[in-house]
Structure formats: structure tokens, C-alpha cells
Design a protein around this motif. Structure first.
Motif, mmCIF file in Angstrom:
data_model
loop_
_atom_site.group_PDB
_atom_site.id
_atom_site.type_symbol
_atom_site.label_atom_id
_atom_site.label_comp_id
_atom_site.label_asym_id
_atom_site.label_seq_id
_atom_site.Cartn_x
_atom_site.Cartn_y
_atom_site.Cartn_z
ATOM 1 N N LEU A 38 -4.648 0.984 3.287
ATOM 2 C CA LEU A 38 -4.666 1.958 2.189
ATOM 3 C C LEU A 38 -4.769 3.323 2.394
ATOM 4 O O LEU A 38 -4.241 4.060 1.975
ATOM 5 C CB LEU A 38 -5.277 1.240 1.001
ATOM 6 C CG LEU A 38 -5.744 1.919 -0.129
ATOM 7 C CD1 LEU A 38 -4.298 1.907 -0.785
ATOM 8 C CD2 LEU A 38 -6.655 1.319 -1.071
ATOM 9 N N GLU A 39 -5.854 3.601 3.379
ATOM 10 C CA GLU A 39 -6.363 4.636 3.929
ATOM 11 C C GLU A 39 -5.168 5.400 4.603
ATOM 12 O O GLU A 39 -4.955 6.712 4.395
ATOM 13 C CB GLU A 39 -7.534 4.629 4.689
ATOM 14 C CG GLU A 39 -8.757 4.370 3.897
ATOM 15 C CD GLU A 39 -9.998 4.449 4.823
ATOM 16 O OE1 GLU A 39 -9.873 4.429 5.889
ATOM 17 O OE2 GLU A 39 -11.093 4.441 4.077
ATOM 18 N N LYS A 80 -3.700 16.224 -4.639
ATOM 19 C CA LYS A 80 -4.545 14.973 -4.320
ATOM 20 C C LYS A 80 -6.015 15.310 -3.845
ATOM 21 O O LYS A 80 -6.901 14.564 -3.922
ATOM 22 C CB LYS A 80 -3.878 14.551 -2.953
ATOM 23 C CG LYS A 80 -4.238 13.385 -2.285
ATOM 24 C CD LYS A 80 -3.542 13.005 -1.128
ATOM 25 C CE LYS A 80 -2.434 12.229 -1.476
ATOM 26 N NZ LYS A 80 -1.750 11.496 -0.354
ATOM 27 N N SER A 127 0.871 9.532 -5.756
ATOM 28 C CA SER A 127 1.422 11.078 -5.611
ATOM 29 C C SER A 127 2.310 11.459 -6.481
ATOM 30 O O SER A 127 2.251 12.377 -7.297
ATOM 31 C CB SER A 127 2.088 11.081 -4.124
ATOM 32 O OG SER A 127 1.332 10.764 -3.027
ATOM 33 N N SER A 176 -1.845 4.947 4.350
ATOM 34 C CA SER A 176 -0.862 5.257 3.271
ATOM 35 C C SER A 176 -1.041 6.116 2.339
ATOM 36 O O SER A 176 -0.243 7.277 1.757
ATOM 37 C CB SER A 176 -0.492 3.862 2.500
ATOM 38 O OG SER A 176 -0.001 2.920 3.510
ATOM 39 N N THR A 177 -2.479 6.406 1.765
ATOM 40 C CA THR A 177 -2.786 7.450 0.906
ATOM 41 C C THR A 177 -3.453 8.565 1.344
ATOM 42 O O THR A 177 -3.558 9.885 0.952
ATOM 43 C CB THR A 177 -3.903 6.706 -0.186
ATOM 44 O OG1 THR A 177 -4.960 6.425 0.462
ATOM 45 C CG2 THR A 177 -3.251 5.629 -0.801
ATOM 46 N N SER A 210 -10.974 5.072 1.328
ATOM 47 C CA SER A 210 -10.698 3.736 0.518
ATOM 48 C C SER A 210 -11.837 2.851 0.729
ATOM 49 O O SER A 210 -12.266 2.607 1.581
ATOM 50 C CB SER A 210 -9.175 3.158 0.834
ATOM 51 O OG SER A 210 -8.293 4.156 0.577
ATOM 52 N N THR A 235 0.825 -1.297 0.027
ATOM 53 C CA THR A 235 0.103 0.110 0.003
ATOM 54 C C THR A 235 0.728 1.280 -0.235
ATOM 55 O O THR A 235 0.503 2.342 -0.657
ATOM 56 C CB THR A 235 -1.077 -0.042 1.108
ATOM 57 O OG1 THR A 235 -0.316 -0.188 2.313
ATOM 58 C CG2 THR A 235 -1.927 -1.152 1.087
ATOM 59 N N ALA A 241 0.567 4.329 -2.645
ATOM 60 C CA ALA A 241 0.145 5.648 -2.337
ATOM 61 C C ALA A 241 1.534 6.612 -3.074
ATOM 62 O O ALA A 241 1.056 7.645 -3.398
ATOM 63 C CB ALA A 241 0.259 5.727 -0.897
#
Length: 324
Positions: A102-103, A63, A53, A105-106, A110, A45, A49
Motif C-alpha cells: 500500500l505504501e 496528496k 488520486s 502504491s500510494t 500506511s 493496492t 491508490a
């Protein structure tokens, strides 16, 4: 800034496909990165991310333009919690909290779903489903996956494992072992690897001759594509293999349709690139086993989105649940 883009991710064991997609389902930009499953998958993840970016910077975007990240992942997923129950080929332990990872990392909302379910959503939204709200999508690749959509919603099942069409038993006695631990699964006869196995078994029988035999003799190995190419040219052995594959696939799909009566059954994945020779053979068997009312109302079709189905379907998760 309007949140009018979505990041769609199709996570695979070796490669991860990523795309920026509009709220109307149009792909703005798509690319791939290697899937790093080392170190118990801890980099997966993070790499996604970082790639998102980097691509935003390349495109001169912020973003803030992204409404969220939707992801299709291989294996059963608990849709409510975003936990992937089992994905050993990615290095994760059972019950890995993929959505939360994932949330984190980004720093974006998600949503996670099974990859075959995402392919089904993609075909429903922008592909062969053409807006049909009752659709079954079967992906014929290295394995066989499936996604069931009823009234516009993915059928999840109690444990997120609904739609495992590849593990419906096709050969109850004496079938080949499947990676799932059972034997005789549809995947063992209708996947690319299953088709090659059937062809090699047929070639191993005495007296086998013809184009498929010569291809195998020249190359030392054959592919599912070889089987379909030779069948088109009238090779009897290849036609025999095609007929066996079509029987099992048509029989299984007819029973699924007898249960669900979908508007469409869509065949996707690499094997579906065989096109009409496969579709026609499967349709003949389907019509043989389908209940009359089902046979008259359920259409079999080839997927149209190819490798884009997964990222488009993953973005649908965000549009349908979090989009503006």
C-alpha cells in the motif's frame, strides 16, 4: 500544506470502501470501488491508490493534505509488520506484505489492521463506544468478527489473531461445520448465514407452520431479516430461532465480559440492524451468565456507525500513530 486529512480504507472481498476523514473523525467524502482479486490480488493496492488520486483531483486537493492511509483488511494482521497472514478470498498468498504494498502504491505512510478491529476502533472513537477505553465490538454479518480494545489499544495477540470471537466454540459436540475448519463456532449460529441455517432446520421439522413457514413457501428462501421480522410479529418458530441465537451470543459475550470487564460491548454488522428485539434477547442471556460485578458495569449497545465504522477506525490508526 497541513496534513489534516486521512484516507480510511475498508477492504472487502467484493467491495472496497474508501473515505477522506478529518483528524476529528468527520467524513469529508466517501465512495466504493470493486475489489479486483484476480492475478493473485496484485491490482488491489494499485486500484486503491489510483482511486484516491482521482478523488483528490475531483475535489481540487493535493496528496500533501493526506497524513497517511489506514486500512482494515479481512483476516489476521501482524500489526507491527503490516503483513496479512491469511486472506485467500483476496487472492494473496499467506503472509502478504500489505502495508509495504500500500505504501509503494500510494507513496503515503500506511497502517494495516484487521477489519473487525478497525470497526471496533471506529465505534470507540466516534460511535456507540463514545470514548470508552475498554470496549468489545462484535460484528454480526455473513460471518462473525470481533475486536477487543483494552485501555484504548487494540488487543493484538501474539499472532495478530486476538478477538476472533466468531470462532469461540458454542456447540462443542455435533455443531455445524465452520469455514475456519472447526465446527460449532459462534459464527455458525450467530451470523446471518447461521441464523438462516437454524431457521431452515426448524422449518424442516414436521408440523412447522406460521408466518416464517409461509414466507419460506412463497419465496423458496428466507433471510435473517425475515426471522427477526416474524419474531416481532409473534411467530413462534421465529422466536424459537431468535432465542437460540440469543442464548449462544449472550453466553459467549458474558464469558468474554467475565474475562475483560469492558465498559461496553457493541453489536454491529448487518444482523445488528434487527435492533432492540435482538439486543433485548441477548441482554437477557448475558445477564443470566455474567458475574454480578460485570453485569452491573458492562453495557450492551448497538453500533451506530453502520458501514462507516471500518473507514473511521482505519483512519484512527493514522491519527493515533502518525497524525500531527
Amino acid at each position: 500544506m497541513a496534513k489534516d486529512w486521512i484516507a480510511g480504507v475498508d477492504l472487502g472481498g467484493t467491495t472496497t470502501k474508501i473515505a477522506f476523514i478529518t483528524m476529528d473523525g468527520e467524513i469529508i467524502e466517501k465512495w466504493e470501488i470493486p475489489t479486483d482479486n484476480s492475478n493473485e490480488g496484485k491490482n488491489i493496492t494499485i486500484n486503491i491508490a489510483n482511486s484516491i488520486s482521482k478523488k483528490l483531483i475531483e475535489l481540487g486537493r493535493e496528496k500533501d493534505q493526506l497524513a497517511g492511509v489506514g486500512m482494515g483488511a479481512p483476516g489476521p494482521v501482524n500489526y507491527e509488520t503490516g503483513v496479512i497472514l491469511n486472506a485467500v478470498n483476496l487472492g494473496w498468498q499467506s503472509n502478504f506484505p500489505l502495508q509495504a504494498s500500500l505504501e509503494e502504491s500510494t507513496s503515503l505512510p500506511s497502517m494495516i489492521e484487521n477489519d473487525a478491529n478497525c470497526a471496533a476502533l471506529g465505534e470507540m472513537w466516534k460511535g456507540a463506544g463514545n470514548g470508552a477505553r475498554d470496549i468489545v465490538c462484535v460484528t454480526l454479518g455473513t460471518g462473525v468478527g470481533g475486536g477487543v480494545i483494552a485501555n484504548g489499544n487494540i488487543v493484538q495477540g501474539i499472532n495478530g489473531a486476538a478477538g476472533e470471537i466468531g470462532h469461540i466454540t458454542s456447540i462443542p459436540v455435533g455443531g455445524a461445520p465452520c469455514n475456519c475448519g472447526k465446527s460449532g463456532c459462534l459464527e455458525t449460529v450467530a451470523s446471518a448465514t447461521g441464523i438462516v441455517r437454524l431457521a431452515n432446520e426448524a422449518l424442516g421439522k414436521h408440523g412447522a407452520r406460521g408466518e416464517l413457514f409461509e414466507k419460506n413457501k412463497d419465496n423458496g428462501r428466507i433471510s435473517a431479516k425475515d426471522v427477526f421480522d416474524c419474531a416481532r410479529n409473534g411467530d413462534l418458530l421465529a422466536i424459537q430461532v431468535l432465542d437460540e441465537v440469543a442464548f449462544h451470543l449472550g453466553f459467549t459475550l458474558a464469558n468474554i465480559a467475565n474475562t475483560l470487564n469492558p465498559e461496553k460491548i457493541v453489536l454491529g454488522g448487518g444482523v445488528s440492524k434487527a435492533g432492540e428485539i435482538l439486543l433485548s434477547a441477548v441482554r437477557n442471556q448475558f445477564e443470566r451468565f455474567a458475574f454480578s460485578s460485570v453485569r452491573d458495569s458492562t453495557e450492551l449497545a448497538l453500533a451506530t456507525l453502520g458501514n462507516d465504522a471500518g473507514v473511521i477506525g482505519a483512519s484512527w490508526l493514522i491519527k493515533n500513530n502518525l497524525g500531527n
